[in-house]
Motif scaffolding. Structure first.
Motif, PDB file in Angstrom:
ATOM      1  N   GLU A  52       0.830  -1.201   0.000  1.00 14.10           N
ATOM      2  CA  GLU A  52       0.000   0.000   0.000  1.00 14.10           C
ATOM      3  C   GLU A  52       0.867   1.254   0.000  1.00 14.10           C
ATOM      4  OE1 GLU A  52      -3.569   2.070   2.654  1.00 14.10           O
ATOM      5  OE2 GLU A  52      -2.979  -0.007   3.037  1.00 14.10           O
ATOM      6  N   ARG A  53       1.869   1.267   0.875  1.00 12.78           N
ATOM      7  CA  ARG A  53       2.775   2.419   0.947  1.00 12.78           C
ATOM      8  C   ARG A  53       3.581   2.553  -0.353  1.00 12.78           C
ATOM      9  NH1 ARG A  53       5.758   5.337   4.850  1.00 12.78           N
ATOM     10  NH2 ARG A  53       6.655   7.099   3.700  1.00 12.78           N
ATOM     11  N   TYR A  54       3.994   1.408  -0.893  1.00 13.40           N
ATOM     12  CA  TYR A  54       4.750   1.421  -2.147  1.00 13.40           C
ATOM     13  C   TYR A  54       3.917   2.033  -3.274  1.00 13.40           C
ATOM     14  CZ  TYR A  54       6.981  -0.279  -6.436  1.00 13.40           C
ATOM     15  OH  TYR A  54       7.548  -0.363  -7.678  1.00 13.40           O
ATOM     16  N   GLY A  55       2.640   1.667  -3.340  1.00 10.68           N
ATOM     17  CA  GLY A  55       1.754   2.210  -4.365  1.00 10.68           C
ATOM     18  C   GLY A  55       1.591   3.713  -4.239  1.00 10.68           C
ATOM     19  N   VAL A  56       1.453   4.181  -3.012  1.00  9.75           N
ATOM     20  CA  VAL A  56       1.298   5.628  -2.766  1.00  9.75           C
ATOM     21  C   VAL A  56       2.563   6.374  -3.184  1.00  9.75           C
ATOM     22  CG1 VAL A  56       1.038   7.395  -0.982  1.00  9.75           C
ATOM     23  CG2 VAL A  56      -0.377   5.325  -0.914  1.00  9.75           C
ATOM     24  N   GLU A  57       3.721   5.858  -2.763  1.00 13.62           N
ATOM     25  CA  GLU A  57       4.992   6.507  -3.084  1.00 13.62           C
ATOM     26  C   GLU A  57       5.270   6.462  -4.589  1.00 13.62           C
ATOM     27  OE1 GLU A  57       6.905   8.239  -1.133  1.00 13.62           O
ATOM     28  OE2 GLU A  57       5.671   7.855   0.642  1.00 13.62           O
ATOM     29  N   LEU A  58       4.859   5.366  -5.247  1.00 15.41           N
ATOM     30  CA  LEU A  58       5.076   5.238  -6.682  1.00 15.41           C
ATOM     31  C   LEU A  58       4.251   6.270  -7.455  1.00 15.41           C
ATOM     32  CD1 LEU A  58       6.538   3.544  -8.831  1.00 15.41           C
ATOM     33  CD2 LEU A  58       4.513   2.070  -8.941  1.00 15.41           C
ATOM     34  N   GLN A  59       2.997   6.447  -7.049  1.00 21.86           N
ATOM     35  CA  GLN A  59       2.153   7.450  -7.697  1.00 21.86           C
ATOM     36  C   GLN A  59       2.686   8.860  -7.440  1.00 21.86           C
ATOM     37  OE1 GLN A  59      -0.344   6.902  -9.843  1.00 21.86           O
ATOM     38  NE2 GLN A  59       0.150   4.723  -9.613  1.00 21.86           N
ATOM     39  N   LYS A  60       3.226   9.060  -6.255  1.00 23.91           N
ATOM     40  CA  LYS A  60       3.827  10.350  -5.915  1.00 23.91           C
ATOM     41  C   LYS A  60       5.030  10.623  -6.813  1.00 23.91           C
ATOM     42  CE  LYS A  60       5.792  12.869  -1.987  1.00 23.91           C
ATOM     43  NZ  LYS A  60       6.196  12.765  -0.568  1.00 23.91           N
ATOM     44  N   LEU A  61       5.833   9.578  -7.038  1.00 22.18           N
ATOM     45  CA  LEU A  61       7.001   9.705  -7.909  1.00 22.18           C
ATOM     46  C   LEU A  61       6.574  10.017  -9.343  1.00 22.18           C
ATOM     47  CD1 LEU A  61      10.082   9.395  -8.383  1.00 22.18           C
ATOM     48  CD2 LEU A  61       9.659   6.959  -8.792  1.00 22.18           C
ATOM     49  N   TYR A  62       5.556   9.315  -9.830  1.00 24.51           N
ATOM     50  CA  TYR A  62       5.042   9.573 -11.179  1.00 24.51           C
ATOM     51  C   TYR A  62       4.628  11.034 -11.337  1.00 24.51           C
ATOM     52  CZ  TYR A  62       4.730   4.526 -12.177  1.00 24.51           C
ATOM     53  OH  TYR A  62       5.015   3.210 -12.411  1.00 24.51           O
ATOM     54  N   LYS A  63       3.953  11.548 -10.311  1.00 24.91           N
ATOM     55  CA  LYS A  63       3.455  12.925 -10.361  1.00 24.91           C
ATOM     56  C   LYS A  63       4.609  13.915 -10.344  1.00 24.91           C
ATOM     57  CE  LYS A  63       0.030  15.967  -8.178  1.00 24.91           C
ATOM     58  NZ  LYS A  63      -0.968  16.091  -7.084  1.00 24.91           N
ATOM     59  N   GLU A  64       5.612  13.665  -9.503  1.00 27.10           N
ATOM     60  CA  GLU A  64       6.759  14.565  -9.402  1.00 27.10           C
ATOM     61  C   GLU A  64       7.559  14.606 -10.709  1.00 27.10           C
ATOM     62  OE1 GLU A  64       8.941  13.091  -6.110  1.00 27.10           O
ATOM     63  OE2 GLU A  64       7.659  14.046  -4.585  1.00 27.10           O
ATOM     64  N   GLU A  65       7.676  13.438 -11.333  1.00 23.53           N
ATOM     65  CA  GLU A  65       8.484  13.335 -12.555  1.00 23.53           C
ATOM     66  C   GLU A  65       7.667  13.556 -13.828  1.00 23.53           C
ATOM     67  OE1 GLU A  65      11.701  12.938 -12.625  1.00 23.53           O
ATOM     68  OE2 GLU A  65      11.987  12.662 -10.467  1.00 23.53           O
ATOM     69  N   HIS A  66       6.344  13.799 -13.658  1.00 26.58           N
ATOM     70  CA  HIS A  66       5.443  13.953 -14.818  1.00 26.58           C
ATOM     71  C   HIS A  66       5.571  12.750 -15.754  1.00 26.58           C
ATOM     72  CE1 HIS A  66       4.817  18.089 -13.532  1.00 26.58           C
ATOM     73  NE2 HIS A  66       6.133  18.252 -13.502  1.00 26.58           N
ATOM     74  N   PHE A  67       5.518  11.571 -15.164  1.00 22.65           N
ATOM     75  CA  PHE A  67       5.745  10.331 -15.914  1.00 22.65           C
ATOM     76  C   PHE A  67       4.449   9.555 -16.074  1.00 22.65           C
ATOM     77  CE2 PHE A  67       6.709   5.704 -15.688  1.00 22.65           C
ATOM     78  CZ  PHE A  67       7.362   5.591 -16.902  1.00 22.65           C
ATOM     79  N   ASN A  68       4.193   9.095 -17.305  1.00 25.13           N
ATOM     80  CA  ASN A  68       3.044   8.238 -17.596  1.00 25.13           C
ATOM     81  C   ASN A  68       3.563   6.875 -18.049  1.00 25.13           C
ATOM     82  OD1 ASN A  68       0.721   6.959 -18.418  1.00 25.13           O
ATOM     83  ND2 ASN A  68       0.115   8.511 -19.911  1.00 25.13           N
TER      84      ASN A  68
END
Length: 276
Positions: A52-68
């Motif tokens: 659960e924490r990994y999923g949250v942090e991963l989405q946060k990383l995607y948002k910070e890096e503007h990555f799709n």
């Protein structure tokens, strides 16, 4: 143009030209994905036991890096409906190209089967066209205008009947036609293999053994799939597939010169070291 084969070539070139921006997007997606791998692996080490924490942090990383993560897959997803639309045009030439009413098509198909002919299971309408060309008098009840339209419809390219399906056994086919039809699956498979090899050689390693093994297996699976499909469908589909692969190969060579993923990743790595 009134020639099916030449029309097919022009359409494929036109379609590929329209999709160049998607090819650029896919190349950028591959580069972005490779750049993200070290950061994603670091998150995996930190939060691998807490999904659960990994999923949250991963989405946060995607948002910070503007990555799709789907950016490199988008062109492939768009190609599928285009391919299915192309298949439909090739499978149903009387419907889409000659634009006959459905009742005329049904009558023509009934007459052909009543005469004892075996229709191609993938492209019955292409078989009907060939039958009408060889025995037009049997279809006069449809109306002379319909018979003339089918007789005069040129479903060939450089003498190759693109309504025929390539086969291993020659049967009644002329030697030149038989060898020409056999060449289409070979060309489809070879162009697919070269495209896969070029794409994999330019793609940087992500450090994921499972992903690398999958990429290597796809290098051989896609060409085999191309050959199998080309032996299962009318030659027009194989021609479209081969031309599309060749154009993609040329596009990939140009993109690798202008925007090579390995070189872009190396630049990003050096820039990161300088920042540190």
């Amino acid at each position: 143009i009134h020639n099916y084969g030449i029309t097919l070539i022009i359409f494929t070139i036109f379609l590929k030209a329209l999709m160049i921006p998607l090819g650029v997007m896919q190349q950028k997606g591959i580069i972005s994905n490779a750049r993200m791998q070290p950061k994603m692996q670091a998150l995996q080490k930190m939060y691998g036991n807490n999904k659960e924490r990994y999923g949250v942090e991963l989405q946060k990383l995607y948002k910070e890096e503007h990555f799709n993560p789907l950016s490199s897959c988008l062109p492939i997803l768009i190609m599928f409906p285009l391919l299915f639309g192309m298949l439909d045009v090739i499978y149903y030439p009387i419907k889409h190209m000659l634009r006959f009413p459905s009742e005329i098509i049904e009558q023509a198909t009934t007459i052909a089967t009543d005469l004892g002919y075996t229709l191609n299971r993938y492209s019955a309408q292409a078989s009907v066209l060939n039958i009408v060309k060889t025995n037009p008098s049997a279809f006069t009840k449809l109306g002379q205008e319909y018979v003339d339209a089918m007789v005069n419809f040129d479903f060939s390219m450089f003498g190759l009947p693109l309504a025929e399906t390539p086969v291993f056994k020659r049967g009644d086919l002329a030697v030149g036609v038989y060898l020409g039809l056999l060449l289409i699956p070979v060309l489809s498979g070879a162009s697919s293999f070269l495209l896969s090899k070029l794409s994999s050689s330019a793609s940087p390693s992500t450090g994921n053994d499972q992903a690398s093994n999958m990429a290597r297996s796809m290098t051989y699976m896609m060409p085999l799939l191309s050959v199998f499909i080309s032996f299962s469908v009318p030659a027009g589909v194989g021609i479209y597939w081969a031309i599309s692969n060749i154009l993609s190969l040329i596009q990939q060579m140009v993109l690798n010169k202008v925007m090579n993923p390995k070189e872009e990743i190396e630049k990003a790595r050096k820039a990161l070291e300088e920042q540190k």
